[in-house]
Design a protein around this motif. Sequence first.
Motif, PDB file in Angstrom:
ATOM      1  N   ASN A   1      32.252  44.816  -0.959  1.00  0.00           N
ATOM      2  CA  ASN A   1      33.520  44.915  -0.234  1.00  0.00           C
ATOM      3  C   ASN A   1      33.786  46.346   0.224  1.00  0.00           C
ATOM      4  N   ASN A   2      32.728  47.105   0.518  1.00  0.00           N
ATOM      5  CA  ASN A   2      32.894  48.512   0.849  1.00  0.00           C
ATOM      6  C   ASN A   2      33.673  48.763   2.135  1.00  0.00           C
ATOM      7  N   TYR A   3      33.808  47.785   3.000  1.00  0.00           N
ATOM      8  CA  TYR A   3      34.600  47.918   4.224  1.00  0.00           C
ATOM      9  C   TYR A   3      35.800  46.977   4.237  1.00  0.00           C
ATOM     10  N   GLY A   4      36.149  46.395   3.100  1.00  0.00           N
ATOM     11  CA  GLY A   4      37.274  45.469   3.034  1.00  0.00           C
ATOM     12  C   GLY A   4      36.960  44.085   3.565  1.00  0.00           C
ATOM     13  N   GLN A   5      35.669  43.750   3.686  1.00  0.00           N
ATOM     14  CA  GLN A   5      35.268  42.481   4.290  1.00  0.00           C
ATOM     15  C   GLN A   5      35.657  41.248   3.486  1.00  0.00           C
ATOM     16  N   LEU A   6      36.053  41.423   2.221  1.00  0.00           N
ATOM     17  CA  LEU A   6      36.483  40.262   1.427  1.00  0.00           C
ATOM     18  C   LEU A   6      37.928  39.864   1.713  1.00  0.00           C
ATOM     19  N   GLY A   7      38.679  40.728   2.384  1.00  0.00           N
ATOM     20  CA  GLY A   7      40.060  40.402   2.718  1.00  0.00           C
ATOM     21  C   GLY A   7      41.008  40.477   1.538  1.00  0.00           C
ATOM     22  N   LEU A   8      40.681  41.323   0.554  1.00  0.00           N
ATOM     23  CA  LEU A   8      41.502  41.428  -0.658  1.00  0.00           C
ATOM     24  C   LEU A   8      42.446  42.627  -0.635  1.00  0.00           C
ATOM     25  N   GLY A   9      42.498  43.353   0.477  1.00  0.00           N
ATOM     26  CA  GLY A   9      43.442  44.464   0.609  1.00  0.00           C
ATOM     27  C   GLY A   9      42.937  45.792   0.085  1.00  0.00           C
ATOM     28  N   ASP A  10      41.656  45.872  -0.278  1.00  0.00           N
ATOM     29  CA  ASP A  10      41.088  47.138  -0.732  1.00  0.00           C
ATOM     30  C   ASP A  10      39.599  47.165  -0.379  1.00  0.00           C
ATOM     31  N   ALA A  11      38.902  48.181  -0.854  1.00  0.00           N
ATOM     32  CA  ALA A  11      37.469  48.302  -0.573  1.00  0.00           C
ATOM     33  C   ALA A  11      36.658  48.315  -1.868  1.00  0.00           C
ATOM     34  N   GLU A  12      37.142  47.616  -2.882  1.00  0.00           N
ATOM     35  CA  GLU A  12      36.461  47.546  -4.173  1.00  0.00           C
ATOM     36  C   GLU A  12      35.628  46.260  -4.242  1.00  0.00           C
ATOM     37  N   SER A  13      34.337  46.406  -4.546  1.00  0.00           N
ATOM     38  CA  SER A  13      33.461  45.234  -4.663  1.00  0.00           C
ATOM     39  C   SER A  13      33.860  44.397  -5.861  1.00  0.00           C
ATOM     40  N   ARG A  14      33.571  43.099  -5.793  1.00  0.00           N
ATOM     41  CA  ARG A  14      33.946  42.169  -6.853  1.00  0.00           C
ATOM     42  C   ARG A  14      32.707  41.495  -7.420  1.00  0.00           C
ATOM     43  N   SER A  15      32.646  41.388  -8.744  1.00  0.00           N
ATOM     44  CA  SER A  15      31.548  40.673  -9.382  1.00  0.00           C
ATOM     45  C   SER A  15      31.995  39.286  -9.842  1.00  0.00           C
ATOM     46  N   ARG A  16      33.277  38.985  -9.674  1.00  0.00           N
ATOM     47  CA  ARG A  16      33.820  37.655 -10.013  1.00  0.00           C
ATOM     48  C   ARG A  16      34.606  37.143  -8.816  1.00  0.00           C
ATOM     49  N   CYS A  17      34.695  35.840  -8.701  1.00  0.00           N
ATOM     50  CA  CYS A  17      35.466  35.234  -7.621  1.00  0.00           C
ATOM     51  C   CYS A  17      36.938  35.586  -7.771  1.00  0.00           C
ATOM     52  N   GLU A  18      37.547  35.976  -6.651  1.00  0.00           N
ATOM     53  CA  GLU A  18      38.960  36.316  -6.657  1.00  0.00           C
ATOM     54  C   GLU A  18      39.671  35.563  -5.540  1.00  0.00           C
ATOM     55  N   LEU A  19      40.855  35.080  -5.848  1.00  0.00           N
ATOM     56  CA  LEU A  19      41.655  34.346  -4.866  1.00  0.00           C
ATOM     57  C   LEU A  19      42.095  35.296  -3.757  1.00  0.00           C
ATOM     58  N   VAL A  20      41.854  34.893  -2.503  1.00  0.00           N
ATOM     59  CA  VAL A  20      42.260  35.683  -1.340  1.00  0.00           C
ATOM     60  C   VAL A  20      43.676  35.277  -0.964  1.00  0.00           C
TER      61      VAL A  20
END
Length: 79
Positions: free
Chosen positions: A58-77
């Motif tokens: 998620n280095n460019y915010g591509q997960l849509g979670l409001g930050d640029a922190e990578s995730r190793s677990r599924c997170e609700l968007v």
Amino acid sequence: MCCSLAPPAWLLLVWRLPRGSPSPSCVSLGDQVKDVFCGGYHTFAIAEDGNVYATGLNNYGQLGLGDAESRSRCELVDA
């Protein structure tokens, strides 16, 4: 590696991040999964109720979670 997917405890194969070599793992989302979309370094799952879960790079915010922190677990968007 293959996961056995059986409702209602659906499992999703994801990559553990960051540090070191990624290793696949099965995780429970708690919802029935309707669709899964994978990119080179991220995965999205859409539940039957419309919830969207994201994991991965998620280095460019591509997960849509409001930050640029990578995730190793599924997170609700948040939609």
